[in-house]
Write a protein that holds these residues in place. Structure first.
Motif: not given
Length: 121
Positions: A27, A30, A52, A99
Motif C-alpha cells: 500500500g 496509498s 500519493r 493518508s
C-alpha cells in the motif's frame, strides 16, 4: 508498513545530499509521504511532503527552492534531493506516512528511524 530512511552523511555547506526512504509492506502508493527533521534540543519540524501520486508537493519556507521530494511508487521509495545545504540543515531526518499530504506530524502514523545529516561550515 515499515519505513527505512538512508542516505544521510556529512557534507560541506553548499553541497547536496539525496536521502531515500524505502517502504516495505503493502500500500505504499496509498500514502502521502512526509519528511521531518529534528536538531539537537529542538522539536521535530516539518520539511516537506509529497502526495500519493507524486503530483503535489509542499515544503516549509526554509527549504523551498533547495529541496525537492519525488517518489517512485514502483520501487516503494521516496527521495528528497537536498541542494545548497547549510549548517542550519543539520538534523536527523525522518520519513513518515500519512493518508493525505499534511504538514502536522500528528497526522503521520508510520515513521522511519531517521538518518543523520550534518552540514559543516
Amino acid at each position: 508498513v515499515q519505513l527505512q530512511a538512508s542516505g544521510g552523511g556529512l557534507v560541506q555547506a553548499g553541497g547536496s545530499l539525496r536521502l531515500s526512504c524505502a517502504a516495505s509492506g503493502r500500500g505504499f502508493s496509498s500514502y502521502a509521504m512526509g519528511w521531518f527533521r529534528q536538531a539537537p534540543g529542538k522539536e521535530r519540524e516539518f520539511v516537506g511532503a509529497i502526495s500519493r501520486s507524486g503530483g503535489n508537493t509542499f515544503y516549509t519556507n526554509s527549504v523551498r527552492g533547495r529541496f525537492t521530494i519525488s517518489r517512485d511508487n514502483a520501487k516503494n521509495t521516496v527521495y528528497p534531493q537536498m541542494d545548497s545545504l547549510s549548517p542550519e540543515d543539520t538534523a536527523v531526518y525522518f520519513c513518515a506516512a500519512a493518508s493525505t499530504l499534511q504538514t502536522n506530524k500528528a497526522y503521520y502514523f508510520y515513521w522511519g528511524q531517521g538518518t543523520q545529516v550534518t552540514v559543516s561550515s
